[in-house]
Design an enzyme around this catalytic site. Structure first.
Site, short mmCIF file in Angstrom:
data_model
loop_
_atom_site.label_atom_id
_atom_site.label_comp_id
_atom_site.label_asym_id
_atom_site.label_seq_id
_atom_site.Cartn_x
_atom_site.Cartn_y
_atom_site.Cartn_z
CD GLU A 195 -37.43 -25.81 16.68
OE1 GLU A 195 -37.60 -24.59 16.45
OE2 GLU A 195 -36.32 -26.36 16.62
CG HIS A 214 -36.46 -21.19 16.29
ND1 HIS A 214 -35.88 -22.07 15.41
CD2 HIS A 214 -36.56 -20.02 15.62
CE1 HIS A 214 -35.64 -21.46 14.26
NE2 HIS A 214 -36.04 -20.20 14.37
CD GLU A 216 -33.82 -21.71 20.12
OE1 GLU A 216 -34.66 -22.61 20.33
OE2 GLU A 216 -33.10 -21.67 19.12
CG HIS A 274 -36.33 -25.46 12.91
ND1 HIS A 274 -35.47 -24.91 13.84
CD2 HIS A 274 -35.65 -25.48 11.73
CE1 HIS A 274 -34.32 -24.62 13.25
NE2 HIS A 274 -34.42 -24.95 11.97
#
Length: 739
Positions: free
Chosen positions: A303, A396, A468, A300
């Site tokens: 990010e 991420h 994350e 992504h």
């Protein structure tokens, strides 16, 4: 050495109007982007008096900057390569009428920039529209733009008007980032959190389409006539990565154990790099005994926090630290530091130039449409045929939760029950002020079947994770209510290395200690769940058979976007490929004509299999029988599914021949390597004291006191110093791109 990389960097050019700016960018920006603020940057505390500006639009305002939403046909993908479009770039900003004209000049046509429109609605007030991800009509979250012609001691207001998420970290104290070129050149100050009167609210305009949300903040610029940048998070561009890789390739030491090669090319022709990091083995047996660890980032593009964690990992694993040398001795690291360079370059938040979220397409068969994903999966598939992959982790960013945490996959094999949670728990102990085990989740949802984490798990990697990292900061320990800096995220990359050593320590004390703690935590969670349902149940002796998925809520990913499916023009291609596969399988089969024939064939194959197992592999048969006798789960059981068993066959055969006493631990050869390296390190550095697990003195008799965590060694990352950091001097290159 990697001469192709140096050639690629030297060939990058931008049109003449940007070269003066680029000189300043290379002189100032490159040196202070990793500047660490001398004091913690606390979350914004709302006063309740923040203004909610009414959106008026260009009907009542003046457009001062506007881009086309999608590149024209003649420049289809040219702007998606580093160096940008060759040729004249038209002026999009207004022309100043004189020195007294205080209109701000906006620009975002640089690497990772994505502002589409700016409307001046008052003297010092601007409404901003972000460009959606290319070839989509959504995914507005990341922002990165430049302003010039600033005035000091004046309060400006910026309002982004087309954000799509109803929830945001801006509602709980996150501040935007600002970078001042004059501050960088005169005071050695880099990116810092700025902004006042911050509010995140629903847009009052309703056109019958999806609702928009607004982010508004006020700012006072530190200087007159300054050039400033605003960003959602600390940028880390494709050019930043290339400069780092070039320094590694040109290092006579690092290039000995870090091999850099091209994994594939992106849709726009950008190189996707693959790093293989390991120390040369002394013998073929030692080389074969090494397990693999696979790390990836930036699937992504918006990010960028994933790149900072990756940077910290690479800085440490490529260093001369004894711990790093030990890790390189016992593991082969396969690293893809930037999976989606096209999206990073054009300023996308979520998608590639196919207009799709790549982290929903890891099962794709469309090699040409999703090359980086297809080649990454294929690389890991080949790696699994050679050796065990101990861990896979994809880095991420998360836009709605603070701290750092992992998403994993509940293991269905009772033999390794809860083992997938040990690494995250260890990481939370090694980084207690940044990593939250409480926020980790291990449920496998149907909508996440195409993610890297789930696909790699189904391929046979037990410890398969998505890491994350928040765009905001920490709510834990000494860092509570403060924003993360790049140094904080880089330290997490180091802690990944440190936790790997704990996880693979031949002394299994810590591993078993964590396993016992996990069982206790799970038992508490089950009791809590039954209490919520108003049910009383005696779980003694059977509580461990409850499906883990039943007691976990759904994950809340950084965007949690459902897959849009394939673009229309690719649906037929995918169907044709699937049909060819089916036809190929049909040709290979010899269908039986009747049920009687099928039964006869089935009985014959069973008899042959049983006789073979009895004569040749009694241990294997015993292992198979133990699998069959696993306890059944309660409702919604996830007991060993057929798809999982198909994907796990190579792993099960491999596990069969292992010492049953070390189910998840390193093999005997790896243990031998650890022990020998431990002795070698102690001989070479008798006065060196470290806390990596193979060299730690662990006393099994010292158990933690009740309600306290084990005494894990911490704070081994170099202390952060305020002020100016030491600049990394890269080779002199003609890198023409914006910061």
């Amino acid at each position: 050495m990697f001469p192709a990389l140096e050639t690629e960097l030297k060939q990058q050019t931008l049109p003449d109007p940007y070269e003066d700016f680029m000189y300043h960018h290379l002189q100032y920006y490159g040196y202070f982007k990793e500047w660490v603020p001398p004091q913690p940057e606390y979350f914004y505390q709302p006063t309740g008096n923040e203004k909610l500006p009414e959106i008026v639009g260009e009907e009542k305002g003046t457009v001062v900057y506007q881009l086309d939403s999608v590149p024209s046909e003649d420049s289809y993908f040219t702007s998606s390569r580093v160096g940008g479009k060759r040729g004249i770039i038209k002026e999009l900003a207004v022309t100043l009428q004189g020195p007294e004209d205080n209109t701000l000049l906006f620009e975002s046509r640089f690497e990772s920039g994505n502002l589409q429109k700016a409307v001046r609605v008052n003297t010092y007030e601007y409404e901003l529209t972000l460009r959606t991800d290319l070839y989509t009509n959504k995914h507005t979250q990341w922002f990165y733009f430049r302003v010039q012609n600033t005035r000091k001691d004046v309060t400006y207001r910026f309002t982004i008007v087309n954000l799509l998420k109803p929830k945001s970290l801006y509602t709980i104290g996150m501040k935007p980032l600002m970078y001042s070129q004059l501050d960088a050149s005169t005071h050695s100050i880099g990116w810092r959190r700025e902004g006042d009167e911050i509010r995140y609210y629903r847009n009052n305009t309703d056109d019958g389409q999806q609702p928009f949300y607004c982010l508004t903040w006020t700012i006072q610029f530190p200087h007159d006539q300054d050039t400033c940048f605003f960003a959602h998070f600390y940028p880390y561009t494709y050019t930043d990565l290339q400069c780092f890789l070039l320094s590694v390739a040109n290092s006579p030491v690092q290039s000995q154990f870090c091999k850099l090669r091209t994994l594939c090319r992106s849709l726009a022709g950008n190189t996707i790099y693959l790093l293989t990091i390991t120390n040369p083995a002394r013998t073929p047996q030692e080389a074969a005994a090494k397990k693999a660890v696979v790390l990836t980032a930036r699937v992504h593009p918006g990010e960028s926090n994933g790149s900072w964690i990756m940077k910290g990992f690479l800085d440490f694993i490529l260093s001369n630290s004894p711990d790093a040398q030990l890790l390189r001795d016992i593991f082969i690291f396969k690293v893809v530091p930037m999976l989606n360079p096209d999206g990073v370059i054009v300023g996308n938040y979520r998608c590639s130039l196919a207009g799709r979220d790549l982290n929903r397409h890891y099962k794709t068969i469309l090699k040409e449409s999703f090359p980086c994903i297809w080649h990454t999966r294929n690389m890991i598939k080949r790696l699994l045929e050679e050796r065990e992959v101990l861990l896979y982790c994809d880095f991420h960013g998360h836009s709605r939760k603070n701290n750092i945490f992992l998403y994993g996959c509940n293991n269905n094999d009772r033999k390794f029950w809860l083992h997938e949670r040990v690494f995250p728990l260890m990481l939370s102990k090694n980084a207690p002020d940044k990593f939250s085990f409480h926020s980790c989740n291990f449920k496998v949802q149907k909508c996440k079947e195409g993610t890297g984490r789930v696909v790699m798990w189904r391929m046979g990697i037990l410890n398969s994770y998505t890491m994350e990292s928040t765009f905001g900061g920490s709510t834990l320990g000494n860092k509570r209510d403060t924003h993360f800096t790049p140094e904080d995220l880089k330290s997490l990359g180091y802690h990944v290395c440190d936790t790997l050593l704990d996880f693979c320590d031949p002394d299994r004390t810590k591993f078993m200690q964590c396993l016992a703690e996990l069982k206790e935590l799970l038992q508490q969670e089950i009791h809590k769940k039954f209490n919520e349902l108003g049910q009383d149940m005696d779980l003694e002796g059977s509580w461990s058979d409850i499906s883990l998925s039943d007691i976990e809520s759904s994950t809340s990913g950084s965007d949690s976007s459902l897959s849009d499916g394939l673009p229309v023009h690719l649906l037929n291609t995918a169907d044709e490929l699937n049909q060819k596969k089916k036809m190929y399988k049909k040709k290979r089969r010899k269908p039986l004509q009747s049920r009687k024939q099928r039964n006869k064939q089935y009985q014959k194959s069973n008899l042959m299999q049983e006789s073979k197992l009895t004569e040749d592999a009694p241990e294997g048969a015993g292992f198979a029988s133990t699998l069959q006798k696993q306890p059944a789960f309660f409702k919604n059981s996830e007991n060993t599914s057929s798809s999982m068993m198909k994907n796990e066959k190579p792993r099960l055969n491999e596990l069969n021949g292992r010492d049953k006493g070390t189910s998840l631990g390193p093999s005997k050869m790896t243990t031998l390597i650890l022990t020998k390296n431990k002795e070698r390190m102690q001989r070479e550095k008798p006065g060196f004291t470290v806390s990596c697990s193979p060299k730690r003195n662990t006393n099994p008799s010292q158990e933690p006191a009740p309600d306290t965590k084990p005494n894990w060694s911490r704070n081994r990352y170099p202390a952060t110093k305020g002020g100016r950091t030491t600049a990394v001097v890269y080779p002199s290159l003609h890198i023409y791109t914006y910061p």
